[in-house]
Scaffold this motif. Structure first.
Motif, PDB file in Angstrom:
ATOM      1  N   SER A 107      13.122  -3.178  -3.050  1.00 39.42           N
ATOM      2  CA  SER A 107      12.952  -1.589  -2.865  1.00 39.42           C
ATOM      3  C   SER A 107      12.656  -1.396  -1.538  1.00 39.42           C
ATOM      4  CB  SER A 107      12.177  -1.191  -3.817  1.00 39.42           C
ATOM      5  OG  SER A 107      11.163  -1.769  -3.831  1.00 39.42           O
ATOM      6  N   ASP A 108      11.404  -1.869  -1.033  1.00 35.43           N
ATOM      7  CA  ASP A 108      11.243  -1.602   0.241  1.00 35.43           C
ATOM      8  C   ASP A 108       9.757  -2.356   0.517  1.00 35.43           C
ATOM      9  OD1 ASP A 108       9.197  -0.711  -1.539  1.00 35.43           O
ATOM     10  OD2 ASP A 108       8.868   1.307  -0.866  1.00 35.43           O
ATOM     11  N   VAL A 109       9.359  -2.006   1.648  1.00 39.66           N
ATOM     12  CA  VAL A 109       8.171  -2.407   2.331  1.00 39.66           C
ATOM     13  C   VAL A 109       7.147  -1.727   2.164  1.00 39.66           C
ATOM     14  CG1 VAL A 109       6.914  -3.563   4.426  1.00 39.66           C
ATOM     15  CG2 VAL A 109       9.369  -3.993   4.009  1.00 39.66           C
ATOM     16  N   VAL A 110       5.860  -2.257   1.571  1.00 43.10           N
ATOM     17  CA  VAL A 110       4.762  -1.550   1.118  1.00 43.10           C
ATOM     18  C   VAL A 110       3.622  -1.925   1.880  1.00 43.10           C
ATOM     19  CG1 VAL A 110       3.330  -0.841  -0.827  1.00 43.10           C
ATOM     20  CG2 VAL A 110       5.667  -1.081  -1.068  1.00 43.10           C
ATOM     21  N   THR A 111       2.996  -0.762   2.510  1.00 47.85           N
ATOM     22  CA  THR A 111       1.461  -1.212   3.324  1.00 47.85           C
ATOM     23  C   THR A 111       0.347  -0.808   2.560  1.00 47.85           C
ATOM     24  OG1 THR A 111       2.816  -0.521   5.232  1.00 47.85           O
ATOM     25  CG2 THR A 111       0.508  -0.672   5.481  1.00 47.85           C
ATOM     26  N   LEU A 112      -0.309  -1.810   2.092  1.00 42.94           N
ATOM     27  CA  LEU A 112      -1.723  -1.626   1.335  1.00 42.94           C
ATOM     28  C   LEU A 112      -2.834  -1.769   2.102  1.00 42.94           C
ATOM     29  CD1 LEU A 112      -0.430  -3.690  -1.911  1.00 42.94           C
ATOM     30  CD2 LEU A 112      -0.409  -1.213  -1.468  1.00 42.94           C
ATOM     31  N   THR A 113      -3.897  -0.967   1.921  1.00 39.94           N
ATOM     32  CA  THR A 113      -5.100  -1.270   2.327  1.00 39.94           C
ATOM     33  C   THR A 113      -6.050  -2.034   1.389  1.00 39.94           C
ATOM     34  OG1 THR A 113      -5.956   0.921   1.507  1.00 39.94           O
ATOM     35  CG2 THR A 113      -4.860   0.938   3.586  1.00 39.94           C
ATOM     36  N   GLY A 114      -7.184  -2.499   1.864  1.00 40.07           N
ATOM     37  CA  GLY A 114      -8.171  -3.166   0.801  1.00 40.07           C
ATOM     38  C   GLY A 114      -8.410  -2.360  -0.352  1.00 40.07           C
ATOM     39  N   GLU A 115      -8.620  -0.747  -0.199  1.00 37.86           N
ATOM     40  CA  GLU A 115      -8.860   0.085  -1.319  1.00 37.86           C
ATOM     41  C   GLU A 115      -7.819   0.045  -2.230  1.00 37.86           C
ATOM     42  OE1 GLU A 115      -9.358   1.009   1.878  1.00 37.86           O
ATOM     43  OE2 GLU A 115     -11.308   0.379   1.969  1.00 37.86           O
ATOM     44  N   GLN A 116      -6.328  -0.233  -1.952  1.00 35.08           N
ATOM     45  CA  GLN A 116      -5.248  -0.182  -2.834  1.00 35.08           C
ATOM     46  C   GLN A 116      -5.198  -1.483  -3.535  1.00 35.08           C
ATOM     47  OE1 GLN A 116      -2.809   1.226   0.389  1.00 35.08           O
ATOM     48  NE2 GLN A 116      -2.381   3.070  -1.193  1.00 35.08           N
ATOM     49  N   TYR A 131      -0.881 -17.557  -9.489  1.00 39.68           N
ATOM     50  CA  TYR A 131       0.042 -16.906  -8.566  1.00 39.68           C
ATOM     51  C   TYR A 131      -0.315 -15.669  -8.146  1.00 39.68           C
ATOM     52  CZ  TYR A 131       2.490 -14.423 -12.097  1.00 39.68           C
ATOM     53  OH  TYR A 131       2.872 -13.527 -13.219  1.00 39.68           O
ATOM     54  N   MET A 132      -0.928 -14.902  -8.905  1.00 36.36           N
ATOM     55  CA  MET A 132      -1.276 -13.696  -8.516  1.00 36.36           C
ATOM     56  C   MET A 132      -2.593 -13.458  -7.484  1.00 36.36           C
ATOM     57  SD  MET A 132      -1.023 -11.427 -12.216  1.00 36.36           S
ATOM     58  CE  MET A 132      -1.765 -10.118 -11.350  1.00 36.36           C
ATOM     59  N   THR A 133      -2.446 -12.681  -6.568  1.00 39.61           N
ATOM     60  CA  THR A 133      -3.657 -12.476  -5.602  1.00 39.61           C
ATOM     61  C   THR A 133      -4.197 -11.271  -5.989  1.00 39.61           C
ATOM     62  OG1 THR A 133      -2.114 -11.289  -4.003  1.00 39.61           O
ATOM     63  CG2 THR A 133      -2.525 -13.915  -3.653  1.00 39.61           C
ATOM     64  N   GLY A 134      -3.512 -10.325  -6.789  1.00 34.66           N
ATOM     65  CA  GLY A 134      -4.112  -9.073  -7.161  1.00 34.66           C
ATOM     66  C   GLY A 134      -3.051  -7.994  -7.497  1.00 34.66           C
ATOM     67  N   LEU A 135      -3.471  -6.762  -7.646  1.00 33.76           N
ATOM     68  CA  LEU A 135      -2.512  -5.818  -7.933  1.00 33.76           C
ATOM     69  C   LEU A 135      -2.609  -4.489  -6.889  1.00 33.76           C
ATOM     70  CD1 LEU A 135      -3.284  -5.666 -11.784  1.00 33.76           C
ATOM     71  CD2 LEU A 135      -1.299  -6.443 -10.789  1.00 33.76           C
ATOM     72  N   GLY A 136      -1.264  -4.387  -6.341  1.00 34.16           N
ATOM     73  CA  GLY A 136      -1.472  -3.319  -5.440  1.00 34.16           C
ATOM     74  C   GLY A 136      -1.131  -1.896  -6.204  1.00 34.16           C
ATOM     75  N   VAL A 137      -2.031  -0.801  -5.957  1.00 32.43           N
ATOM     76  CA  VAL A 137      -1.968   0.368  -6.614  1.00 32.43           C
ATOM     77  C   VAL A 137      -1.458   1.426  -5.541  1.00 32.43           C
ATOM     78  CG1 VAL A 137      -3.270   1.968  -7.952  1.00 32.43           C
ATOM     79  CG2 VAL A 137      -3.663  -0.326  -8.243  1.00 32.43           C
ATOM     80  N   LEU A 138      -0.359   2.184  -6.008  1.00 26.83           N
ATOM     81  CA  LEU A 138       0.156   3.159  -4.941  1.00 26.83           C
ATOM     82  C   LEU A 138       0.508   4.249  -5.885  1.00 26.83           C
ATOM     83  CD1 LEU A 138       2.526   1.209  -2.933  1.00 26.83           C
ATOM     84  CD2 LEU A 138       0.734   2.483  -2.061  1.00 26.83           C
ATOM     85  N   GLY A 139      -0.544   5.196  -6.268  1.00 30.30           N
ATOM     86  CA  GLY A 139      -0.572   6.282  -7.132  1.00 30.30           C
ATOM     87  C   GLY A 139      -0.130   5.768  -8.769  1.00 30.30           C
ATOM     88  N   ILE A 144       2.561  -6.210  -8.506  1.00 31.33           N
ATOM     89  CA  ILE A 144       1.891  -7.448  -8.780  1.00 31.33           C
ATOM     90  C   ILE A 144       2.174  -8.333  -7.723  1.00 31.33           C
ATOM     91  CG2 ILE A 144       2.042  -9.668 -10.388  1.00 31.33           C
ATOM     92  CD1 ILE A 144       3.609  -7.803 -12.527  1.00 31.33           C
ATOM     93  N   LEU A 145       0.838  -8.483  -6.926  1.00 26.97           N
ATOM     94  CA  LEU A 145       0.981  -8.968  -5.847  1.00 26.97           C
ATOM     95  C   LEU A 145       0.814 -10.639  -5.956  1.00 26.97           C
ATOM     96  CD1 LEU A 145      -1.559  -6.808  -3.429  1.00 26.97           C
ATOM     97  CD2 LEU A 145       1.052  -6.636  -3.919  1.00 26.97           C
TER      98      LEU A 145
END
Length: 165
Positions: A107-116, A131-139, A144-145
């Motif tokens: 889909s795209d390139v997503v920029t995430l901050t530590g808070e996200q 294999y998961m490093t975390g979950l990126g939340v954008l609204g 699944i990172l």
């Protein structure tokens, strides 16, 4: 505190923004560290290798480099793959190894901050989410990172090394 790209970030920890390539498998959206991505290609016919695991579709010749191709839908047991005009092969460079990863779409390139970035959930012993490093939340959107190096575990990389030789 410095955080390596793709490394898990504690909730609320501030750090430089990280970029992830967002891709889909089935109904879920995943993210892989953009620094591991070499290029994107459309899915092409591969040369099958006898006795390779099902998730290894085969190999392709990419400008003189033999590149193993892993189908992530098969690897994650998400049903039969459907190769269409949206199917993409993400060419990755993992510690000097070049390999391809087939995904449903990018889909795209997503920029995430530590808070996200939220920590990976503890799913108990029955489910491997190493294999998961975390979950990126954008609204309302959640990625699944993935730690692509862990995902392509050393045992599997040994199989892939043998195929590329």
């Amino acid at each position: 505190m410095s955080t390596a790209p793709g490394a898990a970030v504690a909730q609320g920890e501030s750090c430089a923004a990280l970029e992830f390539l967002a891709f889909t498998l089935g109904e879920e959206e995943y993210g892989v560290d953009i620094q591991k991505v070499q290029e994107l290609r459309r899915y092409e016919t591969v040369t099958r290798i006898a006795n390779a695991p099902d998730f290894i579709k085969g190999v392709v010749n990419l400008r003189g480099i033999i590149v193993p191709i892993v189908d992530m839908r098969i690897k994650f047991d998400l049903g039969a793959p459907n190769y269409d005009q949206f199917t993409v092969v993400i060419i990755l460079n993992l510690a000097g190894r070049v390999m391809g990863m087939v995904v449903d779409s990018v889909s795209d390139v997503v920029t995430l901050t530590g808070e996200q970035i939220r920590p990976a959930p503890d799913m108990g012993a029955g489910l491997d989410v190493g294999y998961m490093t975390g979950l990126g939340v954008l609204g309302d959107r959640m990625l699944i990172l993935t730690d692509i190096d862990k995902l392509m575990s050393s045992a599997e990389m040994g199989v892939i090394d043998a195929l590329a030789a």
